[in-house]
Write a protein that holds these residues in place. Structure first.
Motif, PDB file in Angstrom:
ATOM      1  N   LYS A  26      49.032  33.160  28.549  1.00  0.00           N
ATOM      2  CA  LYS A  26      49.801  34.314  28.075  1.00  0.00           C
ATOM      3  C   LYS A  26      48.883  35.485  27.735  1.00  0.00           C
ATOM      4  CE  LYS A  26      52.862  33.240  25.050  1.00  0.00           C
ATOM      5  NZ  LYS A  26      53.523  32.959  23.751  1.00  0.00           N
ATOM      6  N   LEU A  27      47.766  35.195  27.061  1.00  0.00           N
ATOM      7  CA  LEU A  27      46.820  36.246  26.703  1.00  0.00           C
ATOM      8  C   LEU A  27      46.164  36.852  27.940  1.00  0.00           C
ATOM      9  CD1 LEU A  27      45.116  34.661  23.575  1.00  0.00           C
ATOM     10  CD2 LEU A  27      46.652  36.617  23.610  1.00  0.00           C
ATOM     11  N   LYS A  28      45.859  36.009  28.936  1.00  0.00           N
ATOM     12  CA  LYS A  28      45.260  36.519  30.173  1.00  0.00           C
ATOM     13  C   LYS A  28      46.228  37.432  30.905  1.00  0.00           C
ATOM     14  CE  LYS A  28      41.886  33.024  31.421  1.00  0.00           C
ATOM     15  NZ  LYS A  28      41.509  32.011  32.406  1.00  0.00           N
ATOM     16  N   ALA A  29      47.494  37.030  30.974  1.00  0.00           N
ATOM     17  CA  ALA A  29      48.507  37.835  31.665  1.00  0.00           C
ATOM     18  C   ALA A  29      48.687  39.188  30.977  1.00  0.00           C
ATOM     19  CB  ALA A  29      49.825  37.081  31.717  1.00  0.00           C
ATOM     20  N   ALA A  30      48.614  39.185  29.650  1.00  0.00           N
ATOM     21  CA  ALA A  30      48.777  40.430  28.898  1.00  0.00           C
ATOM     22  C   ALA A  30      47.508  41.284  28.926  1.00  0.00           C
ATOM     23  CB  ALA A  30      49.153  40.115  27.452  1.00  0.00           C
ATOM     24  N   GLY A  31      46.391  40.698  29.305  1.00  0.00           N
ATOM     25  CA  GLY A  31      45.130  41.445  29.325  1.00  0.00           C
ATOM     26  C   GLY A  31      44.515  41.598  27.943  1.00  0.00           C
ATOM     27  N   ASP A  32      44.882  40.715  27.029  1.00  0.00           N
ATOM     28  CA  ASP A  32      44.356  40.758  25.657  1.00  0.00           C
ATOM     29  C   ASP A  32      43.034  39.995  25.593  1.00  0.00           C
ATOM     30  OD1 ASP A  32      43.946  40.961  22.974  1.00  0.00           O
ATOM     31  OD2 ASP A  32      45.612  39.667  22.387  1.00  0.00           O
ATOM     32  N   TRP A  33      41.947  40.666  25.985  1.00  0.00           N
ATOM     33  CA  TRP A  33      40.643  40.007  26.055  1.00  0.00           C
ATOM     34  C   TRP A  33      40.071  39.730  24.671  1.00  0.00           C
ATOM     35  CZ3 TRP A  33      41.451  38.490  30.524  1.00  0.00           C
ATOM     36  CH2 TRP A  33      41.903  39.317  31.543  1.00  0.00           C
TER      37      TRP A  33
END
Length: 89
Positions: A26-33
């Motif tokens: 989910k974090l990868k899809a949102a781009g929340d590095w």
């Protein structure tokens, strides 16, 4: 044979990867590095290493069977792996 601590460490990593897989995706899809960096490093699938299921040997791992080449050879010669025979020509 690998030390018990090494085998236990790999089991712990595998459980952490399974536990955090959905959140990491989910974090990868949102781009929340930044959020990804705050997650535990051992929760990343990249940190896992294939090990023999019986001896814990890290090298010579055969994915199809989940064991190392040494154990595979011994089991094949003993007839414990169905469909596998020693080759001769």
């Amino acid at each position: 044979m690998a030390k018990e601590s090494m085998k236990a460490r790999e089991r712990k990593r595998a459980s952490m990867v399974e536990k955090h897989a959905a959140k990491r995706a989910k974090l990868k899809a949102a781009g929340d590095w930044e959020g990804l960096q705050k997650m535990p490093a051992n929760g990343s699938k990249v940190r896992m290493h294939n090990r023999c299921g019986l001896t814990g040997r890290p090298r010579g791992y055969i994915r199809l069977f989940g064991i190392s080449r040494n154990v595979f050879r011994n089991m094949a010669l003993e007839g414990k792996i169905p469909g596998v025979t020693k080759c001769s020509w």
